[in-house]
Design a protein around this motif. Structure first.
Motif, PDB file in Angstrom:
ATOM      1  N   TRP A 259      37.524  38.696  47.638  1.00  0.00           N
ATOM      2  CA  TRP A 259      38.914  39.140  47.517  1.00  0.00           C
ATOM      3  C   TRP A 259      39.410  39.874  48.762  1.00  0.00           C
ATOM      4  O   TRP A 259      38.625  40.385  49.563  1.00  0.00           O
ATOM      5  CB  TRP A 259      39.057  40.083  46.332  1.00  0.00           C
TER       6      TRP A 259
ATOM      7  N   HIS B  14      44.122  42.868  40.603  1.00  0.00           N
ATOM      8  CA  HIS B  14      43.077  42.981  39.577  1.00  0.00           C
ATOM      9  C   HIS B  14      43.233  44.279  38.793  1.00  0.00           C
ATOM     10  O   HIS B  14      43.205  44.293  37.556  1.00  0.00           O
ATOM     11  CB  HIS B  14      41.731  42.886  40.296  1.00  0.00           C
TER      12      HIS B  14
ATOM     13  N   TRP C  21      44.250  44.673  34.632  1.00  0.00           N
ATOM     14  CA  TRP C  21      43.522  45.379  33.579  1.00  0.00           C
ATOM     15  C   TRP C  21      44.371  46.476  32.956  1.00  0.00           C
ATOM     16  O   TRP C  21      44.267  46.739  31.753  1.00  0.00           O
ATOM     17  CB  TRP C  21      42.205  45.931  34.122  1.00  0.00           C
TER      18      TRP C  21
ATOM     19  N   ASP D 132      35.019  37.496  33.732  1.00  0.00           N
ATOM     20  CA  ASP D 132      35.150  36.711  34.963  1.00  0.00           C
ATOM     21  C   ASP D 132      36.388  35.817  34.918  1.00  0.00           C
ATOM     22  O   ASP D 132      37.104  35.684  35.913  1.00  0.00           O
ATOM     23  CB  ASP D 132      33.904  35.855  35.180  1.00  0.00           C
TER      24      ASP D 132
ATOM     25  N   ASN E  49      39.504  37.988  35.349  1.00  0.00           N
ATOM     26  CA  ASN E  49      39.669  38.386  36.747  1.00  0.00           C
ATOM     27  C   ASN E  49      40.176  37.224  37.600  1.00  0.00           C
ATOM     28  O   ASN E  49      41.069  37.395  38.435  1.00  0.00           O
ATOM     29  CB  ASN E  49      38.343  38.897  37.313  1.00  0.00           C
TER      30      ASN E  49
ATOM     31  N   VAL F 181      43.825  37.314  39.634  1.00  0.00           N
ATOM     32  CA  VAL F 181      43.919  37.223  41.093  1.00  0.00           C
ATOM     33  C   VAL F 181      44.672  35.960  41.497  1.00  0.00           C
ATOM     34  O   VAL F 181      45.525  35.989  42.396  1.00  0.00           O
ATOM     35  CB  VAL F 181      42.513  37.287  41.725  1.00  0.00           C
TER      36      VAL F 181
ATOM     37  N   HIS G 180      38.195  52.980  36.595  1.00  0.00           N
ATOM     38  CA  HIS G 180      38.167  51.680  37.259  1.00  0.00           C
ATOM     39  C   HIS G 180      38.834  51.750  38.634  1.00  0.00           C
ATOM     40  O   HIS G 180      38.291  51.283  39.641  1.00  0.00           O
ATOM     41  CB  HIS G 180      38.878  50.676  36.343  1.00  0.00           C
TER      42      HIS G 180
ATOM     43  N   HIS H 254      37.106  51.279  42.558  1.00  0.00           N
ATOM     44  CA  HIS H 254      37.576  50.395  43.617  1.00  0.00           C
ATOM     45  C   HIS H 254      37.991  51.185  44.850  1.00  0.00           C
ATOM     46  O   HIS H 254      37.756  50.742  45.982  1.00  0.00           O
ATOM     47  CB  HIS H 254      38.734  49.539  43.119  1.00  0.00           C
TER      48      HIS H 254
ATOM     49  N   ARG I 289      33.522  43.626  38.050  1.00  0.00           N
ATOM     50  CA  ARG I 289      33.881  42.583  37.098  1.00  0.00           C
ATOM     51  C   ARG I 289      35.125  42.987  36.327  1.00  0.00           C
ATOM     52  O   ARG I 289      35.922  42.161  35.932  1.00  0.00           O
ATOM     53  CB  ARG I 289      32.728  42.348  36.125  1.00  0.00           C
ATOM     54  N   GLY I 290      35.313  44.247  36.074  1.00  0.00           N
ATOM     55  CA  GLY I 290      36.452  44.738  35.312  1.00  0.00           C
ATOM     56  C   GLY I 290      36.033  46.033  34.627  1.00  0.00           C
ATOM     57  O   GLY I 290      34.876  46.432  34.721  1.00  0.00           O
TER      58      GLY I 290
END
Length: 199
Positions: free
Chosen positions: A49, A57, A61, A91, A94, A98, A152, A156, A194-195
């Motif tokens: 990414w 992403h 979520w 997956d 996600n 994206v 989350h 990131h 993954r999330g």
């Protein structure tokens, strides 16, 4: 990861959650403001990414959390889809998120990020306090919201900071200001999360 919040503390928990969301987003935006736009758009700096993809992403979520709140508000919390039973579903989620944002401009993704966060806070504040720990749901709101709303994002942000620190060190090395190799200093932090994890 389960968070058992006493009934008498639910309103206070909600306000603390809003404060954490606000601080997390402010930190993310401060970091992004220091990056050139071309770096935010550069492909495959975060595993497969770009930074823009990571932002899309995160927004996706948070959008999922908004949808969960809507179900809870209608008394249908039992219809919430939890992803811990099927990692492949994460997956797929996600990949769709994206891919859907690839045609958007960076400004469009940032506006979506702001819009979804606003809705998330608004919906959280509207929910009756008892619904935040309703045992009828598979997991209470207090257990999964942190992962969707600030933990989350912070994960990131840590990865993005590490990538940018390495990239800047690589540029310094190439200009004679350091000895580390280009390959060692510009490698990204690996595959994106993954999330958000379920409790």
């Amino acid at each position: 990861m389960s968070r058992r919040v006493p009934a008498g503390r639910l309103s206070a928990w909600r306000e603390q959650a809003v404060q954490r969301m606000t601080r997390s987003r402010e930190a993310t935006l401060r970091f992004l403001a220091g990056l050139p736009e071309q770096e935010l758009l550069r492909p495959r700096t975060q595993g497969r990414w770009s930074v823009k993809d990571v932002l899309a992403h995160v927004a996706a979520w948070e959008g999922e959390a908004v949808r969960r709140f809507a179900l809870i508000a209608r008394g249908r919390g039992d219809r919430i889809l939890f992803y811990d039973a099927d990692p492949r579903a994460v997956d797929r989620f996600n990949a769709r998120a994206v891919a859907a944002a690839r045609s958007m401009t960076l400004g469009g993704v940032l506006r979506r990020l702001a819009r979804v966060r606003h809705r998330l806070i608004e919906r959280l504040r509207r929910l009756p306090a008892p619904s935040l720990r309703d045992p009828a749901h598979r997991y209470p709101v207090t257990a999964w919201v942190p992962e969707f709303a600030w933990t989350h994002e912070r994960q990131h942000l840590r990865r993005l900071r590490g990538w940018w620190k390495g990239r800047r060190a690589g540029k310094t090395a190439r200009s004679g200001g350091g000895r580390r190799s280009h390959r060692a200093t510009t490698a990204g932090p690996g595959e994106p999360n993954r999330g958000p994890r379920e409790p």
